[in-house]
Write a protein that holds these residues in place. Structure first.
Motif, PDB file in Angstrom:
ATOM      1  N   VAL A  12       0.841  -1.200   0.000  1.00 43.05           N
ATOM      2  CA  VAL A  12       0.000   0.000   0.000  1.00 43.05           C
ATOM      3  C   VAL A  12       0.876   1.250   0.000  1.00 43.05           C
ATOM      4  CG1 VAL A  12      -1.628   1.341   1.398  1.00 43.05           C
ATOM      5  CG2 VAL A  12      -2.003  -1.103   1.044  1.00 43.05           C
ATOM      6  N   MET A  13       1.917   1.242   0.801  1.00 41.90           N
ATOM      7  CA  MET A  13       2.823   2.391   0.845  1.00 41.90           C
ATOM      8  C   MET A  13       3.506   2.593  -0.499  1.00 41.90           C
ATOM      9  SD  MET A  13       4.563   2.784   4.520  1.00 41.90           S
ATOM     10  CE  MET A  13       4.953   4.449   4.056  1.00 41.90           C
ATOM     11  N   ARG A  14       3.934   1.502  -1.123  1.00 42.63           N
ATOM     12  CA  ARG A  14       4.599   1.606  -2.417  1.00 42.63           C
ATOM     13  C   ARG A  14       3.680   2.247  -3.448  1.00 42.63           C
ATOM     14  NH1 ARG A  14       4.454  -0.860  -7.019  1.00 42.63           N
ATOM     15  NH2 ARG A  14       3.115  -2.514  -6.267  1.00 42.63           N
ATOM     16  N   LYS A  15       2.425   1.835  -3.456  1.00 42.37           N
ATOM     17  CA  LYS A  15       1.466   2.405  -4.399  1.00 42.37           C
ATOM     18  C   LYS A  15       1.222   3.888  -4.126  1.00 42.37           C
ATOM     19  CE  LYS A  15      -0.939  -1.903  -5.344  1.00 42.37           C
ATOM     20  NZ  LYS A  15      -2.181  -2.664  -5.159  1.00 42.37           N
ATOM     21  N   ALA A  16       1.324   4.299  -2.875  1.00 43.33           N
ATOM     22  CA  ALA A  16       1.087   5.694  -2.498  1.00 43.33           C
ATOM     23  C   ALA A  16       2.156   6.626  -3.065  1.00 43.33           C
ATOM     24  CB  ALA A  16       1.027   5.825  -0.978  1.00 43.33           C
ATOM     25  N   PHE A  17       3.320   6.103  -3.390  1.00 44.91           N
ATOM     26  CA  PHE A  17       4.383   6.955  -3.931  1.00 44.91           C
ATOM     27  C   PHE A  17       4.036   7.470  -5.314  1.00 44.91           C
ATOM     28  CE2 PHE A  17       7.473   4.177  -1.343  1.00 44.91           C
ATOM     29  CZ  PHE A  17       7.161   4.872  -0.199  1.00 44.91           C
ATOM     30  N   ASP A  18       3.333   6.663  -6.101  1.00 38.47           N
ATOM     31  CA  ASP A  18       2.879   7.054  -7.439  1.00 38.47           C
ATOM     32  C   ASP A  18       4.020   7.661  -8.272  1.00 38.47           C
ATOM     33  OD1 ASP A  18       0.930   7.209  -9.428  1.00 38.47           O
ATOM     34  OD2 ASP A  18       0.394   9.271  -8.859  1.00 38.47           O
ATOM     35  N   GLY A  19       5.170   6.997  -8.238  1.00 35.32           N
ATOM     36  CA  GLY A  19       6.302   7.448  -9.041  1.00 35.32           C
ATOM     37  C   GLY A  19       7.112   8.576  -8.425  1.00 35.32           C
ATOM     38  N   LYS A  20       6.681   9.082  -7.275  1.00 35.69           N
ATOM     39  CA  LYS A  20       7.410  10.150  -6.592  1.00 35.69           C
ATOM     40  C   LYS A  20       8.325   9.553  -5.527  1.00 35.69           C
ATOM     41  CE  LYS A  20       3.367  11.867  -5.817  1.00 35.69           C
ATOM     42  NZ  LYS A  20       2.255  12.564  -5.231  1.00 35.69           N
ATOM     43  N   ALA A  21       9.345  10.306  -5.179  1.00 35.19           N
ATOM     44  CA  ALA A  21      10.252   9.874  -4.115  1.00 35.19           C
ATOM     45  C   ALA A  21       9.515   9.941  -2.775  1.00 35.19           C
ATOM     46  CB  ALA A  21      11.486  10.764  -4.072  1.00 35.19           C
ATOM     47  N   THR A  23       8.731  10.587   1.158  1.00 31.93           N
ATOM     48  CA  THR A  23       9.126  11.621   2.116  1.00 31.93           C
ATOM     49  C   THR A  23       9.938  10.971   3.241  1.00 31.93           C
ATOM     50  OG1 THR A  23       7.161  11.330   3.493  1.00 31.93           O
ATOM     51  CG2 THR A  23       6.985  12.897   1.647  1.00 31.93           C
ATOM     52  N   GLU A  24      10.516  11.791   4.070  1.00 26.77           N
ATOM     53  CA  GLU A  24      11.285  11.289   5.217  1.00 26.77           C
ATOM     54  C   GLU A  24      10.389  10.475   6.146  1.00 26.77           C
ATOM     55  OE1 GLU A  24      14.692  10.526   7.268  1.00 26.77           O
ATOM     56  OE2 GLU A  24      14.576  11.718   5.438  1.00 26.77           O
ATOM     57  N   THR A  25       9.175  10.944   6.354  1.00 27.10           N
ATOM     58  CA  THR A  25       8.217  10.221   7.198  1.00 27.10           C
ATOM     59  C   THR A  25       7.877   8.860   6.592  1.00 27.10           C
ATOM     60  OG1 THR A  25       7.271  12.307   7.948  1.00 27.10           O
ATOM     61  CG2 THR A  25       5.928  10.337   8.274  1.00 27.10           C
ATOM     62  N   GLN A  26       7.662   8.828   5.289  1.00 27.73           N
ATOM     63  CA  GLN A  26       7.367   7.567   4.614  1.00 27.73           C
ATOM     64  C   GLN A  26       8.555   6.611   4.691  1.00 27.73           C
ATOM     65  OE1 GLN A  26       6.244   9.370   0.890  1.00 27.73           O
ATOM     66  NE2 GLN A  26       4.101   8.748   1.160  1.00 27.73           N
ATOM     67  N   LEU A  27       9.754   7.142   4.528  1.00 26.87           N
ATOM     68  CA  LEU A  27      10.951   6.300   4.637  1.00 26.87           C
ATOM     69  C   LEU A  27      11.063   5.696   6.034  1.00 26.87           C
ATOM     70  CD1 LEU A  27      13.612   8.370   2.675  1.00 26.87           C
ATOM     71  CD2 LEU A  27      12.586   6.193   2.004  1.00 26.87           C
ATOM     72  N   ASN A  28      10.766   6.501   7.046  1.00 29.90           N
ATOM     73  CA  ASN A  28      10.805   5.989   8.418  1.00 29.90           C
ATOM     74  C   ASN A  28       9.762   4.894   8.624  1.00 29.90           C
ATOM     75  OD1 ASN A  28      12.883   7.690   9.167  1.00 29.90           O
ATOM     76  ND2 ASN A  28      11.517   9.266   9.938  1.00 29.90           N
ATOM     77  N   GLU A  29       8.575   5.075   8.043  1.00 37.83           N
ATOM     78  CA  GLU A  29       7.522   4.063   8.164  1.00 37.83           C
ATOM     79  C   GLU A  29       7.910   2.783   7.428  1.00 37.83           C
ATOM     80  OE1 GLU A  29       3.860   2.343   9.274  1.00 37.83           O
ATOM     81  OE2 GLU A  29       5.095   3.945  10.096  1.00 37.83           O
TER      82      GLU A  29
END
Length: 58
Positions: A12-21, A23-29
């Motif tokens: 689910v998180m991977r799909k949320a990126f939608d081709g964008k890098a 964020t720091e919060t997402q990387l931590n998650e």
């Protein structure tokens, strides 16, 4: 079940990126999820090994 849940959360998180890098919060998650997944799989395999050892014929 927990392994599947963690993998689903990562997907689910991977799909949320939608081709964008991410964020720091997402990387931590992502890192938190990966550490959790590693811990769960280690526990799973340790439990399997214990079961196999208990079935060995002496």
């Amino acid at each position: 079940m927990e392994i599947q849940r963690q993998i689903h959360n990562l997907a689910v998180m991977r799909k949320a990126f939608d081709g964008k890098a991410p964020t720091e919060t997402q990387l931590n998650e992502i890192q938190r999820l990966l550490h959790g997944l590693e811990a769960i799989t280690r526990l799973h395999f340790a439990q399997e090994e214990e079961i196999y050892r208990s079935l060995e014929v002496e």
